[in-house]
Write a protein that holds these residues in place. Structure first.
Motif, PDB file in Angstrom:
ATOM      1  N   THR A 356      -6.345 -19.411 -10.784  1.00 44.47           N
ATOM      2  CA  THR A 356      -7.405 -19.312  -9.816  1.00 44.47           C
ATOM      3  C   THR A 356      -6.633 -18.199  -8.992  1.00 44.47           C
ATOM      4  O   THR A 356      -5.382 -18.109  -8.685  1.00 44.47           O
ATOM      5  CB  THR A 356      -7.376 -20.350  -8.765  1.00 44.47           C
ATOM      6  OG1 THR A 356      -7.921 -21.629  -9.571  1.00 44.47           O
ATOM      7  CG2 THR A 356      -8.307 -20.220  -7.668  1.00 44.47           C
ATOM      8  N   ASN A 357      -7.346 -16.835  -8.859  1.00 45.41           N
ATOM      9  CA  ASN A 357      -6.741 -15.788  -7.941  1.00 45.41           C
ATOM     10  C   ASN A 357      -6.725 -16.103  -6.595  1.00 45.41           C
ATOM     11  O   ASN A 357      -7.756 -16.456  -5.738  1.00 45.41           O
ATOM     12  CB  ASN A 357      -7.618 -14.705  -8.122  1.00 45.41           C
ATOM     13  CG  ASN A 357      -6.903 -13.506  -7.699  1.00 45.41           C
ATOM     14  OD1 ASN A 357      -7.733 -12.782  -6.811  1.00 45.41           O
ATOM     15  ND2 ASN A 357      -5.884 -12.903  -8.153  1.00 45.41           N
ATOM     16  N   THR A 358      -5.356 -15.790  -6.069  1.00 45.60           N
ATOM     17  CA  THR A 358      -5.284 -16.025  -4.458  1.00 45.60           C
ATOM     18  C   THR A 358      -5.063 -14.708  -3.860  1.00 45.60           C
ATOM     19  O   THR A 358      -5.335 -14.528  -2.469  1.00 45.60           O
ATOM     20  CB  THR A 358      -3.996 -16.788  -4.269  1.00 45.60           C
ATOM     21  OG1 THR A 358      -2.758 -16.565  -4.681  1.00 45.60           O
ATOM     22  CG2 THR A 358      -4.240 -18.170  -4.967  1.00 45.60           C
ATOM     23  N   ALA A 359      -4.432 -13.862  -4.338  1.00 47.05           N
ATOM     24  CA  ALA A 359      -4.616 -12.190  -3.776  1.00 47.05           C
ATOM     25  C   ALA A 359      -4.502 -11.233  -4.714  1.00 47.05           C
ATOM     26  O   ALA A 359      -4.174 -11.463  -5.886  1.00 47.05           O
ATOM     27  CB  ALA A 359      -3.268 -12.295  -2.846  1.00 47.05           C
ATOM     28  N   THR A 360      -5.326 -10.183  -4.485  1.00 50.92           N
ATOM     29  CA  THR A 360      -5.440  -8.917  -5.332  1.00 50.92           C
ATOM     30  C   THR A 360      -5.059  -7.526  -4.609  1.00 50.92           C
ATOM     31  O   THR A 360      -5.708  -7.588  -3.530  1.00 50.92           O
ATOM     32  CB  THR A 360      -6.840  -9.000  -5.961  1.00 50.92           C
ATOM     33  OG1 THR A 360      -7.033 -10.044  -6.634  1.00 50.92           O
ATOM     34  CG2 THR A 360      -6.693  -7.872  -6.980  1.00 50.92           C
ATOM     35  N   TYR A 361      -4.243  -7.004  -5.097  1.00 44.49           N
ATOM     36  CA  TYR A 361      -3.692  -5.806  -4.433  1.00 44.49           C
ATOM     37  C   TYR A 361      -3.851  -4.472  -5.188  1.00 44.49           C
ATOM     38  O   TYR A 361      -3.612  -4.632  -6.345  1.00 44.49           O
ATOM     39  CB  TYR A 361      -2.107  -5.949  -3.919  1.00 44.49           C
ATOM     40  CG  TYR A 361      -1.705  -7.028  -3.367  1.00 44.49           C
ATOM     41  CD1 TYR A 361      -1.667  -6.937  -2.050  1.00 44.49           C
ATOM     42  CD2 TYR A 361      -1.320  -8.368  -3.612  1.00 44.49           C
ATOM     43  CE1 TYR A 361      -1.074  -7.878  -0.929  1.00 44.49           C
ATOM     44  CE2 TYR A 361      -1.093  -9.251  -3.039  1.00 44.49           C
ATOM     45  CZ  TYR A 361      -0.921  -9.258  -1.678  1.00 44.49           C
ATOM     46  OH  TYR A 361      -0.296 -10.327  -0.951  1.00 44.49           O
ATOM     47  N   VAL A 362      -4.211  -3.574  -4.517  1.00 38.81           N
ATOM     48  CA  VAL A 362      -4.666  -2.278  -5.219  1.00 38.81           C
ATOM     49  C   VAL A 362      -3.759  -1.147  -4.494  1.00 38.81           C
ATOM     50  O   VAL A 362      -4.000  -0.993  -3.084  1.00 38.81           O
ATOM     51  CB  VAL A 362      -6.205  -1.755  -4.972  1.00 38.81           C
ATOM     52  CG1 VAL A 362      -6.278  -0.466  -5.854  1.00 38.81           C
ATOM     53  CG2 VAL A 362      -6.818  -2.730  -5.991  1.00 38.81           C
ATOM     54  N   SER A 363      -3.130  -0.651  -5.076  1.00 37.55           N
ATOM     55  CA  SER A 363      -1.919   0.240  -4.308  1.00 37.55           C
ATOM     56  C   SER A 363      -1.314  -0.241  -3.236  1.00 37.55           C
ATOM     57  O   SER A 363      -0.886   0.141  -2.103  1.00 37.55           O
ATOM     58  CB  SER A 363      -2.701   1.600  -3.863  1.00 37.55           C
ATOM     59  OG  SER A 363      -3.239   2.409  -4.899  1.00 37.55           O
ATOM     60  N   GLY A 364      -1.091  -1.688  -3.264  1.00 39.41           N
ATOM     61  CA  GLY A 364      -0.231  -2.424  -2.393  1.00 39.41           C
ATOM     62  C   GLY A 364      -1.040  -2.712  -1.279  1.00 39.41           C
ATOM     63  O   GLY A 364      -0.336  -3.445  -0.274  1.00 39.41           O
TER      64      GLY A 364
END
Length: 428
Positions: A356-364
């Protein structure tokens, strides 16, 4: 100072050979350090990842993104923030006639990393099928010129080769797709399904680095016989062809995948996510990764097959947490137990874990919640799909309750149960 530090998670980065507890530091949009015990005092912001998985942003090799211009297209922004997928490859939505539009309306506006495979048919996937029925639309010269102009976006060629798409033209669309891919010096992704052409017809035209998608489908004859991969499939493996799962709405069979894994054929894990499969049975890449584990992959291989392997298949920079790489990061809770999962024919297995994804970061930068639109009018959902979607969206709402503005996730779904549903008998 570091801009961000994720502290104490289990970091799995197959590209770097990492699997263990570590901190991940980010500065100026790139990975600055990965090691245990990094000093928190050096970070402007910290996030506790203890007890969670910290992975490179996932790379989905097979998706359909051009919502509003094609039959299959969906909105990646509405999915990425809750699935950990930071790199999306659109597999043939646009051909020569429409690649400018795909860039302008689907790739450029999003913070995500979007790449494309150009369809050998100039029509792309504006319709459900049949894009190869008129050979005049398969103009290799025009497609090569457009692909060259969009060289940073176009990473390969796509052709759907089954009896519905090729009509009376047999292998000619594939021959043109091969010619285009060789001219561009890019991989060719070939969709297989109901023949003819058969896998035996298709295989001699593929070479090292080409991609066979829907490799675990239950409807294409010639993949597995008597519980073992056929000689044709073994020859493709030995040639260096990349096998791609491409789950979709009708192209994943547990029996086929298990036979391939037992024989040492390990596919890239991808979704073939589109406006139908996003409502089941594929749902998203973490779900498909769980199905791959249920079929016999271990977790580390599932991560490898959804990060660095698809990135390398198309020469992309993502799929790693190596120092200096773009800070694309996916954080997951992992539940261990016995979770029922299903293929497109109703076959079931039990996955030993659920991501289960809890956070997704793109370029921080953490992606904010984004609501998905309801399915378009030409996509009727089965009652089972609506039930599964309602449960899924309830879990999503629970996951965003900690946000300052939970109203940002305002879901208009599910649709009325009074609507008539038909899924052609292929999805559950």
């Amino acid at each position: 100072m570091w801009d961000l530090m994720l502290r104490g998670g289990r970091v799995i980065d197959p590209a770097s050979g990492l699997d263990g507890t570590a901190d991940v530091a980010v500065r100026a949009g790139r990975i600055a350090a990965v090691a245990p015990g990094l000093p928190a005092s050096r970070a402007v912001r910290t996030a506790d990842a203890s007890g969670r998985l910290v992975l490179p942003g996932l790379v989905d090799l097979h998706t359909h993104l051009w919502r509003g211009a094609t039959y299959w297209g969906l909105d990646a922004d509405a999915l990425a923030w809750r699935t950990g997928v930071t790199t999306w490859v659109d597999a043939g939505s646009a051909g020569a006639y429409a690649m400018d539009g795909l860039r302008r309306w689907a790739a450029d506006p999003t913070p995500l990393r979007v790449h494309a495979l150009i369809n050998v048919s100039g029509l792309g996937l504006v319709g459900r099928t049949g894009e190869h029925h008129v050979l005049e639309n398969l103009d290799v010269d025009a497609a090569a010129a457009v692909a060259a102009r969009h060289g940073d976006l176009v990473r390969g060629v796509k052709a759907r080769i089954d009896r519905h798409t090729v009509g009376a033209h047999g292998l000619e669309p594939l021959r043109r797709a091969v010619a285009l891919a060789r001219r561009l010096e890019r991989p060719l992704m070939v969709h297989i399904g109901y023949g003819p052409p058969s896998i035996g017809d298709i295989a001699p035209l593929l070479t090292e680095g080409d991609i066979l998608t829907h490799c675990a489908t239950g409807v294409a004859a010639g993949l597995v016989a008597d519980g073992r991969p056929t000689d044709t499939l073994a020859r493709l493996r030995d040639t260096g062809v990349v096998f791609d799962l491409g789950h979709g709405s009708g192209a994943f069979d547990f029996d086929v995948l298990e036979a391939e894994l037992a024989a040492g054929i390990t596919p890239v894990v991808s979704t073939d996510l589109h406006v139908r499969s996003v409502h089941g049975p594929a749902f998203d890449l973490p779900t498909v990764m769980g199905k791959a584990v249920a079929a016999g992959m271990d977790l580390a291989e599932a991560v490898r097959s959804a990060t660095v392997r698809p990135a390398r298949a198309l020469g992309l920079a993502g799929g790693t947490l190596a120092v200096g790489a773009d800070a694309d990061i996916a954080v997951f809770d992992v539940e261990y137990g016995a979770f029922p999962v299903v293929d497109v024919h109703g076959g079931t297995r039990e996955a030993p874990l659920r991501l289960t994804n809890t956070a997704t970061y793109v370029s921080g930068r953490e992606l904010p919640p984004c609501a998905a639109p309801p399915p378009p009018e030409w996509v009727p959902l089965s009652a089972a799909q609506e039930h599964a979607e309602a449960e899924r969206r309830s879990r999503i709402r629970d996951s965003v309750r900690h946000l300052d503005r939970p109203e940002d996730f305002d879901a208009p779904f599910p649709r009325s149960a009074d609507e008539e549903h038909s899924d052609g008998g292929t999805r559950r």
